[in-house]
Scaffold this motif. Structure first.
Motif, PDB file in Angstrom:
ATOM      1  N   LEU A 155      -6.488  12.160   3.836  1.00 56.08           N
ATOM      2  CA  LEU A 155      -5.510  11.661   2.441  1.00 56.08           C
ATOM      3  C   LEU A 155      -4.043  11.604   2.928  1.00 56.08           C
ATOM      4  CD1 LEU A 155      -7.256  14.098  -0.005  1.00 56.08           C
ATOM      5  CD2 LEU A 155      -7.550  11.644   0.000  1.00 56.08           C
TER       6      LEU A 155
ATOM      7  N   TYR B   6      -6.810   1.084  -0.413  1.00 56.87           N
ATOM      8  CA  TYR B   6      -6.515   2.296  -0.339  1.00 56.87           C
ATOM      9  C   TYR B   6      -7.353   3.261  -1.020  1.00 56.87           C
ATOM     10  CZ  TYR B   6      -3.384   6.404  -1.428  1.00 56.87           C
ATOM     11  OH  TYR B   6      -2.956   7.839  -1.608  1.00 56.87           O
ATOM     12  N   GLU B   7      -8.077   2.987  -2.181  1.00 57.36           N
ATOM     13  CA  GLU B   7      -9.021   3.707  -3.005  1.00 57.36           C
ATOM     14  C   GLU B   7     -10.397   3.740  -2.197  1.00 57.36           C
ATOM     15  OE1 GLU B   7      -7.209   1.287  -4.360  1.00 57.36           O
ATOM     16  OE2 GLU B   7      -6.299   2.443  -6.013  1.00 57.36           O
ATOM     17  N   HIS B   8     -10.610   2.988  -1.232  1.00 55.44           N
ATOM     18  CA  HIS B   8     -11.740   3.172  -0.268  1.00 55.44           C
ATOM     19  C   HIS B   8     -11.468   4.291   0.584  1.00 55.44           C
ATOM     20  CE1 HIS B   8     -12.731  -1.376  -1.002  1.00 55.44           C
ATOM     21  NE2 HIS B   8     -13.688  -0.847  -1.421  1.00 55.44           N
TER      22      HIS B   8
ATOM     23  N   LEU C 106      -9.562   6.801   0.016  1.00 59.00           N
ATOM     24  CA  LEU C 106      -9.639   8.136  -0.767  1.00 59.00           C
ATOM     25  C   LEU C 106     -11.150   8.579  -0.977  1.00 59.00           C
ATOM     26  CD1 LEU C 106      -7.454   7.694  -3.872  1.00 59.00           C
ATOM     27  CD2 LEU C 106      -6.808   8.778  -1.786  1.00 59.00           C
ATOM     28  N   ALA C 107     -12.039   7.733  -1.096  1.00 60.08           N
ATOM     29  CA  ALA C 107     -13.589   7.889  -1.406  1.00 60.08           C
ATOM     30  C   ALA C 107     -14.135   8.328  -0.065  1.00 60.08           C
ATOM     31  CB  ALA C 107     -14.422   6.719  -2.089  1.00 60.08           C
TER      32      ALA C 107
ATOM     33  N   VAL D  61     -13.300  11.906   0.589  1.00 56.68           N
ATOM     34  CA  VAL D  61     -14.236  12.757   0.047  1.00 56.68           C
ATOM     35  C   VAL D  61     -15.598  12.836   0.288  1.00 56.68           C
ATOM     36  CG1 VAL D  61     -15.160  13.164  -2.585  1.00 56.68           C
ATOM     37  CG2 VAL D  61     -12.721  12.414  -2.316  1.00 56.68           C
TER      38      VAL D  61
ATOM     39  N   GLY E 138     -17.915  16.414  -5.355  1.00 55.13           N
ATOM     40  CA  GLY E 138     -17.131  15.208  -4.755  1.00 55.13           C
ATOM     41  C   GLY E 138     -16.726  14.222  -5.979  1.00 55.13           C
TER      42      GLY E 138
ATOM     43  N   GLU F 292     -13.559  16.070  -7.432  1.00 55.10           N
ATOM     44  CA  GLU F 292     -12.399  15.580  -6.672  1.00 55.10           C
ATOM     45  C   GLU F 292     -11.750  14.192  -6.639  1.00 55.10           C
ATOM     46  OE1 GLU F 292     -12.991  16.821  -2.503  1.00 55.10           O
ATOM     47  OE2 GLU F 292     -10.879  16.524  -2.392  1.00 55.10           O
ATOM     48  N   LEU F 293     -12.798  13.180  -6.577  1.00 57.40           N
ATOM     49  CA  LEU F 293     -12.456  11.876  -6.252  1.00 57.40           C
ATOM     50  C   LEU F 293     -11.820  11.548  -7.659  1.00 57.40           C
ATOM     51  CD1 LEU F 293     -12.337   9.310  -4.808  1.00 57.40           C
ATOM     52  CD2 LEU F 293     -14.665   8.614  -5.345  1.00 57.40           C
TER      53      LEU F 293
ATOM     54  N   LEU G 205      -8.252  12.561  -7.290  1.00 57.00           N
ATOM     55  CA  LEU G 205      -7.434  11.717  -6.617  1.00 57.00           C
ATOM     56  C   LEU G 205      -7.141  10.416  -7.236  1.00 57.00           C
ATOM     57  CD1 LEU G 205      -9.200  12.543  -3.196  1.00 57.00           C
ATOM     58  CD2 LEU G 205      -7.028  13.310  -3.921  1.00 57.00           C
ATOM     59  N   LEU G 206      -8.302   9.627  -7.602  1.00 57.13           N
ATOM     60  CA  LEU G 206      -8.168   8.332  -8.278  1.00 57.13           C
ATOM     61  C   LEU G 206      -7.008   8.401  -9.406  1.00 57.13           C
ATOM     62  CD1 LEU G 206     -11.768   7.054  -8.387  1.00 57.13           C
ATOM     63  CD2 LEU G 206      -9.839   6.243  -6.728  1.00 57.13           C
TER      64      LEU G 206
ATOM     65  N   ARG H 129       1.472   7.241  -7.428  1.00 54.35           N
ATOM     66  CA  ARG H 129       1.946   6.928  -5.813  1.00 54.35           C
ATOM     67  C   ARG H 129       3.250   6.653  -5.612  1.00 54.35           C
ATOM     68  NH1 ARG H 129      -2.264   2.242  -4.184  1.00 54.35           N
ATOM     69  NH2 ARG H 129      -3.866   3.148  -5.263  1.00 54.35           N
TER      70      ARG H 129
ATOM     71  N   LEU I  17      -2.672  15.748  -3.943  1.00 51.66           N
ATOM     72  CA  LEU I  17      -3.667  15.632  -3.044  1.00 51.66           C
ATOM     73  C   LEU I  17      -4.258  16.758  -2.644  1.00 51.66           C
ATOM     74  CD1 LEU I  17      -2.205  12.907  -0.667  1.00 51.66           C
ATOM     75  CD2 LEU I  17      -3.668  12.718  -2.813  1.00 51.66           C
TER      76      LEU I  17
ATOM     77  N   PHE J  40     -11.996  21.667  -4.567  1.00 49.37           N
ATOM     78  CA  PHE J  40     -13.262  21.431  -4.185  1.00 49.37           C
ATOM     79  C   PHE J  40     -14.338  22.346  -4.224  1.00 49.37           C
ATOM     80  CE2 PHE J  40     -16.847  20.355  -1.382  1.00 49.37           C
ATOM     81  CZ  PHE J  40     -17.484  19.244  -1.907  1.00 49.37           C
TER      82      PHE J  40
ATOM     83  N   VAL K 151     -10.385  -1.202  -9.562  1.00 52.94           N
ATOM     84  CA  VAL K 151     -10.273   0.072 -10.025  1.00 52.94           C
ATOM     85  C   VAL K 151      -8.934   0.740 -10.453  1.00 52.94           C
ATOM     86  CG1 VAL K 151     -10.694   2.553  -8.945  1.00 52.94           C
ATOM     87  CG2 VAL K 151     -12.232   0.555  -8.331  1.00 52.94           C
TER      88      VAL K 151
ATOM     89  N   TYR L 128     -17.404   1.780  -5.607  1.00 53.74           N
ATOM     90  CA  TYR L 128     -16.617   0.298  -5.489  1.00 53.74           C
ATOM     91  C   TYR L 128     -16.355   0.232  -3.987  1.00 53.74           C
ATOM     92  CZ  TYR L 128     -13.079   4.225  -5.155  1.00 53.74           C
ATOM     93  OH  TYR L 128     -12.416   5.539  -4.608  1.00 53.74           O
TER      94      TYR L 128
END
Lengths: 282, 282
Positions: free
Chosen positions: A16, A39-41, A43-44, A47, B9, B12-13, B16-17, B30, B43, B50, B202, B282
């Motif tokens: 991260l 960026y979001e890919h 993050l996922a 996780v 998960g 947590e995601l 983060l999102l 950000r 972060l 988690f 997203v 996504y």
């Protein structure tokens, strides 16, 4: 001994923090996405891989199987495929070695055992993970992944995953890390600690670390995607930026030329893992 | 039944999102940090919590104890203290309810049971978690946290954590969520699904969700830090921005005035959890 949740948390936070540093010339960061990966890919993917890092940190499992699990877990949580392949190749042995460690010095020793204990079964699992995502493969790289005879060769010659890394190491920094005891990973960890001690913010320390590693180790992904000459040119520019250049300008140039130093990002993740495991907090 | 790793998960995601969406007027995102808390703190807090979400999702535990665990886990991984207090108050019951659920409809039903099953022991643990981090407390908010007689009152009157939330609910949206079956959380999940179906990215969907919830539900944190009037003014501006305004300008204004709609961010996290648990990828 380090706790499995702690070890896996260090792996995930390393991923991260790396993707979040900016400007990180040429790579996806919090200020720019690529067309096919955002960026979001990342993050996922971070996780999604946590449970596999925890598995590696909890009990002895086949390294090749863990790599395959992590690659598949990443792809289950996001649709951009290969987000973290190189990082996973570093983090899985790091997490497995951390399992029996209480200090960074023990981690170094245990890493050597972990990669030495791989077998041809690990090599075959590694190839499966390779196939399950799109990974850029240069010539003479990890044998030929698309060639069925590679798998035969592994079985007939009883090549271990470490042997495969040995074959690939002349042209691949990640493979070199495997065969040499992860020296760049630990070197990067020392650099990061130094930058933080100098008073840089976490974000700026990571950008500095990225540029320093890029300047010293021509990026494997750039070499494979373009040429060794381009990789050398980018490393020279990184050295210049560190001395007197503009990281934002460098970022713009690399993005415009579609040059992304992905292997350097992987090394940064490995180094951040070591720093976090060693107790760094902010 | 949802898998514990999957449930945790999603929690947590969601965190983060949420922190990564930008511009998210007034809050850390950000592109901007606050003086005492940075993007990187969020972060680390997400990574650190988690294991507690997984614990909530794995077996029946006291909700108050889980809240305390999560607050302490967050603070173990970063030095900015209370990063995710409101989010934890929503996510712990959501994860506990998800444990016995296979659908979002079951999640709704189980949530009501989870909060009804809290006891005065949960209320006391909740107060401990309150004290372990700096949380902004308005008048008549969660009884008086700094008053020892509050703890006595809880024990003497045998107040459950749900009772405490009931007392706080007139002035606190998170407490209202507890007493009303999390309607804003689920409404936000429907909005998010709608935005994604409209083709928004997203990131943009989350910004839109944030503005929409802010426009409809005056932010508790703003009301406590400034006044109800300021909270109403900010909600009206959010409605304007949604129609014809400029989210970046709105962001700049709120940042300059140190107005951060933190409770709205918590609601967004709850909504994103529901969307992810429901299968959004996504």
């Amino acid at each position: 001994m380090y706790d499995p949740d702690f070890i896996a948390g260090c792996a995930e936070l390393a991923m991260l923090l790396e993707v979040s540093a900016t400007p990180k010339p040429g790579n996806v960061d919090r200020t720019h996405d690529f067309e096919d990966v955002t960026y979001e890919h990342f993050l996922a993917s971070s996780v999604g891989t946590f449970p596999v890092f925890k598995k590696a940190a909890s009990a002895r499992h086949r390294i090749g199987g863990l790599i395959l699990d992590a690659v598949q877990a990443s792809a289950t949580w996001q649709s951009a495929g290969n987000c973290h392949f190189g990082a996973i190749l570093l983090l899985i042995p790091l997490c497995a070695a951390a399992r029996k460690s209480s200090t960074i010095s023990q981690l170094k020793t245990n890493l050597v055992s972990v990669v030495k204990q791989t077998s041809s079964a690990d090599a075959i699992q590694f190839y499966k993970s390779f196939r399950s995502v799109h990974v850029r493969v240069g010539e003479h790289h990890y044998l030929d992944v698309n060639d069925a005879s590679s798998l035969q060769a592994i079985q007939q010659q009883n090549l271990t995953l470490l042997d495969v890394m040995q074959i690939s190491s002349p042209n691949d920094t990640i493979a070199k890390e495997w065969t040499e005891g992860f020296p760049r990973t630990f070197y990067g960890a020392e650099l990061m600690t130094h930058y933080v001690e100098l008073g840089f913010s976490v974000k700026n320390s990571i950008v500095h670390l990225f540029l320093q590693l890029l300047s010293e180790f021509p990026d494997t992904l750039i070499a494979k995607k373009f040429s060794t000459d381009v990789a050398l040119e980018v490393s020279a520019k990184a050295a210049h930026v560190l001395k007197e250049g503009d990281a934002d300008e460098f970022d713009k140039e690399l993005v415009a030329r579609h040059i992304n130093p992905g292997t350097t990002a992987d090394l940064v993740i490995g180094s951040l893992f070591v720093v976090l495991l060693g107790g760094f907090r902010y």
